[in-house]
Design a protein around this motif. Structure first.
Motif: not given
Ligand SMILES: [Mg+2]
Ligand SMILES: Nc1ncnc2c1ncn2[C@@H]1O[C@H](COP(=O)(O)OP(=O)(O)OP(=O)(O)O)[C@@H](O)[C@H]1O
Length: 362
Positions: A44, A83, A159
């Motif tokens: 990330s 995410q 992500d």
């Molecule tokens: Mg991550």
């Protein structure tokens, strides 16, 4: 041009170890690159540095021919899908999608056109007036992708966009993302720790550990010739089998002797001493059940696991557990003895000390 070049990129929070350490990578225009690695390895962080929402400690991010270290995130031509989706809860779906465009001062008519086009692609037209709290996980995820699409970016950064979805939806959305890449013709960098996603989506996969790349290659290269046992373990599901083995010289050639089964290796004879002990690694799908007693190992069935039209035979060989993946042809009973053969070209040979793959490059 939306190739991406990362040059000696590092990230360090004050006084701490490097989270990313000297990352070098060239991603081609329109390539689909997957970043795969265990939790905490820096995936990330790397994505956020490319997006411009994380400071760079050292090195350069180039998009096309331009170093963008000092370019504002909104002016980089990238869009990121987070995410957790990061939708604005007080805005409707439409407003969520319009927001980034308003900031960029895109005209109202153009905003409407782009949102309509994205909503058509993602089939979220009926949801445009709803708020995020009125959406399912899969719907939120589509909206988050829609918000990225309307920016018409040259580069998509994603992500782990599918990690909150159930298995069925995940499979469906994986295909949608692949189609989206083909349709939009943009460069994609996609973070995951799901091996199946990595292999099905990526033109290339970059495997990360502890802030460094371990291996970068096509899915096939990485599956067939993992550079070391870390990569072999990470990319194998069901897990790769390991057996003790010895490299022996016969008529100037190196063979591998796996518990009495002799196979050619094409390893360079001049560099390898006779009787070198190694670890042989072989994926379950590269083993087979055979009647041939000469080139196979006798193993006992512990239990079986049926996966659709395939079966995993969980076997015992001496003190080792071993798995063979094959088509589901018949029932196997616990304690039954079968003979297991291995495809010689798919046997990888790892150095006992360094755990590196001696067959890499073949
Ligand atoms: Mg991550
Ligand atoms: N603000 C911060 N200060 C110090 N360390 C941080 C900070 N943010 C992240 N880290 C550390 O940086 C490392 C990399 O984090 P990152 O979020 O990039 O990992 P990741 O590969 O995305 O993991 P995951 O798969 O769990 O999402 C981790 O060890 C994390 O604890």
């Amino acid at each position: 041009m939306s190739s991406i070049t990362l040059k000696s990129l590092s990230k360090q929070y004050s006084n701490e170890v490097k989270i990313l350490d000297n990352i070098n990578l060239h991603i081609q225009d329109k390539e689909f690159l997957v970043l795969l690695g265990p939790s905490g390895c820096g995936k990330s962080t790397l994505l956020r540095m490319i997006a411009g929402i994380e400071d760079i400690s050292q090195g350069e991010v180039n998009i096309g021919d331009v170093c963008v270290n000092d370019v504002e995130p909104k002016d980089r031509g990238v869009a990121m899908v987070f995410q957790n989706y990061a939708l604005y809860p007080h805005m409707t779906v439409y407003e969520n999608m319009a927001y980034g465009l308003k900031i960029k001062k895109v005209k109202k008519s153009e905003r409407e056109r782009r949102i309509k086009a994205a909503a058509d692609i993602l089939q979220i037209n009926p949801l445009l007036k709803r708020h995020p709290s009125q959406l399912s996980g899969g719907q939120k995820q589509r909206v988050a992708i829609g918000r990225a699409i309307v920016k018409e970016p040259n580069v998509f950064l994603m992500d782990e966009p599918l990690s909150n979805l159930d298995a069925k939806l995940r499979n469906e959305m994986r295909i949608e993302i692949k189609k989206l890449h083909e349709r939009l013709n943009s460069t994609f960098i996609y973070v995951t720790h799901d091996q199946v996603e990595a292999v099905t989506l990526g033109d290339r996969i970059a495997i990360m550990a502890d802030g460094k790349f371990r291996q970068i290659g096509t899915p096939l290269e990485i599956m067939n010739r993992p550079v070391d046992m870390f990569v072999a373990n990470f990319i194998s599901s069901p897990p790769i089998n390991y057996l003790n083995a010895v490299l022996v010289k016969r008529q100037g050639q190196i063979y591998v002797d796996i518990e009495g089964v002799l196979m050619e290796t094409q390893l360079p004879a001049e560099r390898i001493p006779d009787n070198t002990e190694v670890i042989a690694g072989i994926r379950p799908e590269h083993c087979f059940i055979t009647e041939d007693p000469n080139h196979s190992l006798a193993m006992k069935i512990l239990f079986t696991e049926i996966i659709g039209t395939d079966v995993l035979l969980h076997l015992q060989f001496k003190t080792f557990n071993f798995i063979v993946k094959k088509s589901f042809d018949r029932t196997y009973t616990k304690g039954e003895e079968v003979r297991v053969g291995m495809s010689a070209n798919h046997v990888n040979l790892f150095d006992k000390q360094t755990q590196t793959n001696l067959r890499c490059g073949q």
